[in-house]
Design an enzyme around this catalytic site. Structure first.
Site, short mmCIF file in Angstrom:
data_model
loop_
_atom_site.label_atom_id
_atom_site.label_comp_id
_atom_site.label_asym_id
_atom_site.label_seq_id
_atom_site.Cartn_x
_atom_site.Cartn_y
_atom_site.Cartn_z
N TYR A 191 -1.34 -0.09 10.28
CA TYR A 191 -1.46 -0.70 8.94
C TYR A 191 -0.27 -0.28 8.07
CZ TYR A 191 -3.40 -1.03 4.14
OH TYR A 191 -3.62 -1.28 2.81
N SER A 212 0.83 -1.21 0.00
CA SER A 212 0.00 0.00 0.00
C SER A 212 0.86 1.25 0.00
CB SER A 212 -0.89 0.00 1.25
OG SER A 212 -1.62 1.20 1.33
N1 LIG Z 1 -8.86 -1.05 -1.60
C1 LIG Z 1 -7.93 -0.10 -1.45
O1 LIG Z 1 -8.20 1.10 -1.60
C2 LIG Z 1 -6.51 -0.50 -1.09
C3 LIG Z 1 -5.53 0.50 -0.99
C4 LIG Z 1 -4.23 0.13 -0.65
C5 LIG Z 1 -3.92 -1.21 -0.45
N2 LIG Z 1 -4.88 -2.15 -0.56
C6 LIG Z 1 -4.51 -3.55 -0.29
O2 LIG Z 1 -5.03 -4.38 -1.31
C7 LIG Z 1 -5.37 -5.65 -0.77
C8 LIG Z 1 -6.81 -5.98 -1.11
O3 LIG Z 1 -7.61 -4.89 -0.74
P1 LIG Z 1 -9.21 -4.94 -0.95
O4 LIG Z 1 -9.69 -3.54 -0.72
O5 LIG Z 1 -9.53 -5.62 -2.22
O6 LIG Z 1 -9.58 -5.84 0.31
P2 LIG Z 1 -11.03 -6.30 0.89
O7 LIG Z 1 -11.03 -5.98 2.33
O8 LIG Z 1 -12.13 -5.76 0.05
O9 LIG Z 1 -10.98 -7.87 0.68
C9 LIG Z 1 -10.03 -8.64 1.38
C10 LIG Z 1 -10.35 -10.11 1.19
O10 LIG Z 1 -9.43 -10.83 2.01
C11 LIG Z 1 -10.17 -11.73 2.84
N3 LIG Z 1 -9.45 -11.89 4.10
C12 LIG Z 1 -9.25 -10.95 5.06
N4 LIG Z 1 -8.54 -11.46 6.07
C13 LIG Z 1 -8.28 -12.76 5.74
C14 LIG Z 1 -7.59 -13.80 6.37
N5 LIG Z 1 -7.02 -13.64 7.57
N6 LIG Z 1 -7.51 -15.00 5.77
C15 LIG Z 1 -8.09 -15.19 4.55
N7 LIG Z 1 -8.77 -14.23 3.89
C16 LIG Z 1 -8.86 -13.02 4.48
C17 LIG Z 1 -11.53 -11.11 3.03
O11 LIG Z 1 -12.50 -12.08 3.38
C18 LIG Z 1 -11.76 -10.47 1.67
O12 LIG Z 1 -12.34 -11.37 0.75
C19 LIG Z 1 -5.11 -5.56 0.75
O13 LIG Z 1 -3.86 -6.12 1.06
C20 LIG Z 1 -5.09 -4.06 1.00
O14 LIG Z 1 -4.29 -3.72 2.12
C21 LIG Z 1 -6.17 -1.83 -0.87
#
Ligand SMILES: NC(=O)c1ccc[n+]([C@@H]2O[C@H](COP(=O)([O-])OP(=O)(O)OC[C@H]3O[C@@H](n4cnc5c(N)ncnc54)[C@H](O)[C@@H]3O)[C@@H](O)[C@H]2O)c1
Length: 265
Positions: free
Chosen positions: A160, A149
């Site tokens: 985070y 991120s």
């Molecule tokens: N969405 C954003 O704006 C954003 C920005 C920066 C970084 N990210 C990173 O991108 C990645 C995905 O983000 P997103 O927004 O698509 O996430 P999200 O929260 O929408 O989805 C995460 C998925 O991971 C699963 N999950 C969570 N904890 C788990 C665990 N312990 N074991 C197994 N499954 C688990 C959840 O059930 C879910 O399906 C993450 O690593 C996040 O930090 C996202």
């Protein structure tokens, strides 16, 4: 001249963690488009919906679906063992599980909340790299992409950001150790990403008015820090992840690529 792109993942086995929704789901669908055999893992049973969707949209794609908690080292080992038992190898690992649980200034975090953030956003990547590595080293090949991120330089989510800084460091260090043994390790520093409302919430508690203000501050700072002054799309994240995972990136390792409209994190 007609340029025809070959499917970049034909017959490759790819493990995607956190595949049930958001960026992980997008990566899974794109890898299926490009010929991969998929191992889809999530803590949520919603991952079975993705399997059903793929069965009708990509009937030729072999898919193994598992529910597991990637915060637990034993679940990560079980996942990689199942992948190898089913498909015989692991070519690609996309460590996508993560995401901030709370959004607030650091002085408002409780100690147990700080620990929960690190468990959510550092350990799944650390455990899954550790669990998949012996297979990749035995093969003499493999490509790992960690979803990090730009929040390593951002407000209202210090724990985070610290966890994702750890992801960036483990990416660089592991790449150093494995580069001459055929395994590449890269990350993307994901920027603010527009997505449909989360069916699986990161934090099931309803936000207070104060927490809504703190969350809005994150959005405003993210837009302000990007050169493009906007959020990105899931597809814009998926494109970078899949590129780094593919053989097109064969001379790239140890890199954290910012995908944040010019915000370098
Ligand atoms: N969405 C954003 O704006 C954003 C920005 C920066 C970084 N990210 C990173 O991108 C990645 C995905 O983000 P997103 O927004 O698509 O996430 P999200 O929260 O929408 O989805 C995460 C998925 O991971 C699963 N999950 C969570 N904890 C788990 C665990 N312990 N074991 C197994 N499954 C688990 C959840 O059930 C879910 O399906 C993450 O690593 C996040 O930090 C996202």
């Amino acid at each position: 001249m007609v340029f025809t792109m070959k499917p970049r993942f034909q017959d490759k086995v790819a493990v995607v963690t956190g595949a049930a929704q958001g960026i992980g789901r997008g990566v899974a669908l794109r890898l299926a488009d490009e010929g991969a055999k998929l191992v889809l893992v999530d803590r949520s049973e919603l991952v079975y919906e993705l399997r059903d969707e793929l069965a009708s949209s990509h009937p030729q794609t072999p898919v193994l679906v598992l529910t597991a908690d990637m915060e637990q080292a034993t679940d990560c080992q079980r996942t990689m063992q199942a992948a190898v038992a089913h498909f015989g190898r692991i070519d690609v690992l996309i460590n996508n599980v993560g995401g901030t649980i709370w959004a607030k200034p650091f002085e408002h975090y409780q100690v147990d909340e700080i620990e929960a953030e690190v468990r959510r956003s550092l350990f799944p990547t650390l455990w899954c790299c550790h669990a998949a590595l012996p297979q990749m080293l035995a093969q003499g090949s493999g490509s790992i992409v960690n979803v990090s991120s730009i929040a390593t330089r951002a407000i209202n989510r210090v724990p985070y950001g610290a966890a994702k800084g750890g992801v960036n460091a483990l990416t660089a260090c592991l790449a150093f150790e494995t580069a001459q043994r055929g395994v590449r390790v890269n990350a993307i520093a994901t920027g603010g990403t527009e997505a449909p409302p989360r069916r699986i919430p990161r934090n099931a508690a309803e936000q207070t008015e104060q927490e809504k203000v703190w969350y809005q501050q994150i959005i405003d700072q993210t837009v302000q820090s990007s050169l493009m002054k906007r959020y990105g799309t899931i597809d814009e994240q998926v494109g970078a992840i899949v590129f780094l995972a593919s053989d097109e990136a064969s001379y790239i390792t140890g890199v954290t690529l910012p995908v944040g409209g010019g915000d370098l994190g």
